[in-house]
Design a protein around this motif. Structure first.
Motif, PDB file in Angstrom:
ATOM      1  N   TYR A  93       1.031  -1.675  -0.274  1.00  0.00           N
ATOM      2  CA  TYR A  93      -0.146   0.114   0.125  1.00  0.00           C
ATOM      3  C   TYR A  93       0.857   1.435   0.225  1.00  0.00           C
ATOM      4  CZ  TYR A  93      -4.599   2.412   1.051  1.00  0.00           C
ATOM      5  OH  TYR A  93      -5.270   3.293   1.250  1.00  0.00           O
ATOM      6  N   THR A 115      -4.345   0.254  13.643  1.00  0.00           N
ATOM      7  CA  THR A 115      -3.324  -0.968  12.369  1.00  0.00           C
ATOM      8  C   THR A 115      -3.002  -1.898  14.211  1.00  0.00           C
ATOM      9  OG1 THR A 115      -2.912   0.391  11.019  1.00  0.00           O
ATOM     10  CG2 THR A 115      -1.698  -1.996  11.461  1.00  0.00           C
ATOM     11  N   GLU A 128       6.219  -3.709   6.240  1.00  0.00           N
ATOM     12  CA  GLU A 128       6.044  -2.514   7.551  1.00  0.00           C
ATOM     13  C   GLU A 128       5.194  -1.727   7.116  1.00  0.00           C
ATOM     14  OE1 GLU A 128       9.992  -4.678   6.872  1.00  0.00           O
ATOM     15  OE2 GLU A 128       8.888  -3.667   5.444  1.00  0.00           O
ATOM     16  N   LEU A 129       4.655  -0.891   8.033  1.00  0.00           N
ATOM     17  CA  LEU A 129       3.864   0.137   8.735  1.00  0.00           C
ATOM     18  C   LEU A 129       4.901   1.019   8.955  1.00  0.00           C
ATOM     19  CD1 LEU A 129       1.365   1.759   8.923  1.00  0.00           C
ATOM     20  CD2 LEU A 129       1.285   1.291  11.018  1.00  0.00           C
ATOM     21  N   MET A 131       5.466   5.361   8.425  1.00  0.00           N
ATOM     22  CA  MET A 131       4.741   6.979   9.025  1.00  0.00           C
ATOM     23  C   MET A 131       5.628   8.097   8.518  1.00  0.00           C
ATOM     24  SD  MET A 131       2.930   6.393  11.813  1.00  0.00           S
ATOM     25  CE  MET A 131       2.113   5.056  11.535  1.00  0.00           C
ATOM     26  N   TYR A 140       7.284   0.108  12.238  1.00  0.00           N
ATOM     27  CA  TYR A 140       6.487  -0.171  13.018  1.00  0.00           C
ATOM     28  C   TYR A 140       5.915  -1.955  12.073  1.00  0.00           C
ATOM     29  CZ  TYR A 140       5.388   3.961  15.089  1.00  0.00           C
ATOM     30  OH  TYR A 140       6.157   5.436  15.617  1.00  0.00           O
ATOM     31  N   LYS A 141       6.581  -2.879  13.155  1.00  0.00           N
ATOM     32  CA  LYS A 141       6.307  -4.348  12.804  1.00  0.00           C
ATOM     33  C   LYS A 141       5.813  -4.763  14.444  1.00  0.00           C
ATOM     34  CE  LYS A 141       7.510  -8.136   9.672  1.00  0.00           C
ATOM     35  NZ  LYS A 141       8.830  -8.323   8.703  1.00  0.00           N
ATOM     36  N   HIS A 156       1.165   7.695   4.645  1.00  0.00           N
ATOM     37  CA  HIS A 156       2.126   6.512   5.475  1.00  0.00           C
ATOM     38  C   HIS A 156       1.541   5.240   4.295  1.00  0.00           C
ATOM     39  CE1 HIS A 156      -2.128   6.803   6.517  1.00  0.00           C
ATOM     40  NE2 HIS A 156      -2.391   5.153   6.591  1.00  0.00           N
ATOM     41  N   ARG A 157       2.479   4.376   4.383  1.00  0.00           N
ATOM     42  CA  ARG A 157       2.480   3.148   3.867  1.00  0.00           C
ATOM     43  C   ARG A 157       2.567   1.809   4.543  1.00  0.00           C
ATOM     44  NH1 ARG A 157       7.558   5.713   3.034  1.00  0.00           N
ATOM     45  NH2 ARG A 157       9.414   3.452   3.502  1.00  0.00           N
ATOM     46  N   VAL A 158       2.346   0.950   3.581  1.00  0.00           N
ATOM     47  CA  VAL A 158       2.334  -0.759   3.775  1.00  0.00           C
ATOM     48  C   VAL A 158       3.652  -0.663   2.875  1.00  0.00           C
ATOM     49  CG1 VAL A 158       2.182  -3.234   4.597  1.00  0.00           C
ATOM     50  CG2 VAL A 158       0.540  -0.873   5.107  1.00  0.00           C
ATOM     51  N   ARG A 166       0.585 -11.330   5.643  1.00  0.00           N
ATOM     52  CA  ARG A 166       0.636 -10.418   6.477  1.00  0.00           C
ATOM     53  C   ARG A 166      -0.749 -10.082   6.722  1.00  0.00           C
ATOM     54  NH1 ARG A 166      -1.108  -4.834   6.696  1.00  0.00           N
ATOM     55  NH2 ARG A 166       0.824  -3.423   8.883  1.00  0.00           N
ATOM     56  N   VAL A 170      -7.203  -2.739  10.053  1.00  0.00           N
ATOM     57  CA  VAL A 170      -7.703  -1.372  10.283  1.00  0.00           C
ATOM     58  C   VAL A 170      -8.770  -0.405  10.625  1.00  0.00           C
ATOM     59  CG1 VAL A 170      -6.714   1.113   8.947  1.00  0.00           C
ATOM     60  CG2 VAL A 170      -4.924  -1.730   8.905  1.00  0.00           C
TER      61      VAL A 170
END
Length: 223
Positions: A93, A115, A128-129, A131, A140-141, A156-158, A166, A170
């Protein structure tokens, strides 16, 4: 402010959700990605029409409404029904900002995103998230059951998943206090009060801190 909530979901709750997701119907996730969804978002999510969705949604909403850290940090007024998302190899994402209004017309204002991680970091690579915050890029993971609560206006992104799958939940919240700086002040006072209580501080100090917190909440809250 970004808040990490450890163990938002218990191990039993994570297992219950994972088992129900195994048989759930997943659909194309790009439909919930806004105008750029097809170009930046590639994943799947549980269909709201899936028989499992209502049960799982109620479970997650119940946990969020009862969690003390969510209450202190977010001061939630309304919480949207969650999305149960799946990312397999090649899914991602891209960078985006979540919509300002969500839900049926006229929509709910989205102040905070959350999340919730459903499987452990070792179950997949990438994903990973990430931002953009005032303190730089944060990654963040988290272990299964942990959650990351963050202002919805953060870009932010994934990251792309390169191995495994994964699973994450959300959703979004409208806060009684829309200004993030004001929410942080009220949350800080709540944490100070809790620490004073744990340390058996004198009653007058506790009363004065709580008076300040409640009066600011009274001044700033929209109900």
């Amino acid at each position: 402010m970004v808040a990490v909530i450890e163990g938002l979901l218990s191990k039993d709750q994570v297992q219950t959700i994972a088992k129900r997701l195994f048989g759930a119907q997943f659909v194309d996730g790009s439909m919930s990605g806004g105008p750029l969804g097809e170009s930046i978002k590639k994943n799947t999510q549980v269909s709201p029409q899936s028989p499992e969705y209502r049960e799982l949604s109620q479970l997650v909403l119940g946990v969020l409404r009862q969690n003390d850290q969510v209450a202190i940090t977010a001061l939630p007024r309304r919480i949207l029904s969650p999305i149960f998302a799946s990312y397999v190899e090649g899914n991602r994402y891209g960078e985006h900002v979540d919509a300002a209004l969500m839900g049926p017309y006229p929509g709910m204002r989205t102040d905070l995103s959350i999340t919730i991680f459903l499987n452990d970091p070792g179950a997949y690579e990438g994903g990973e998230l990430v931002m953009q915050t005032p303190f730089g890029e944060q990654v963040y993971k988290r272990p299964s059951g942990d959650a990351v609560l963050y202002p919805t206006h953060y870009v932010h992104r994934v990251n792309p998943v390169t191995r495994g799958r994964r699973l994450a939940i959300v959703t979004w919240m409208e806060s009684m206090v829309r200004d993030p700086a004001k929410r942080e002040i009220i949350g800080d006072l709540a944490e100070v009060m809790d620490r004073l209580v744990r340390d058996n501080a004198d009653g007058e100090s506790i009363r004065r801190v709580e008076k300040a917190r409640l009066n600011l909440l009274r001044m700033w809250a929209e109900t």
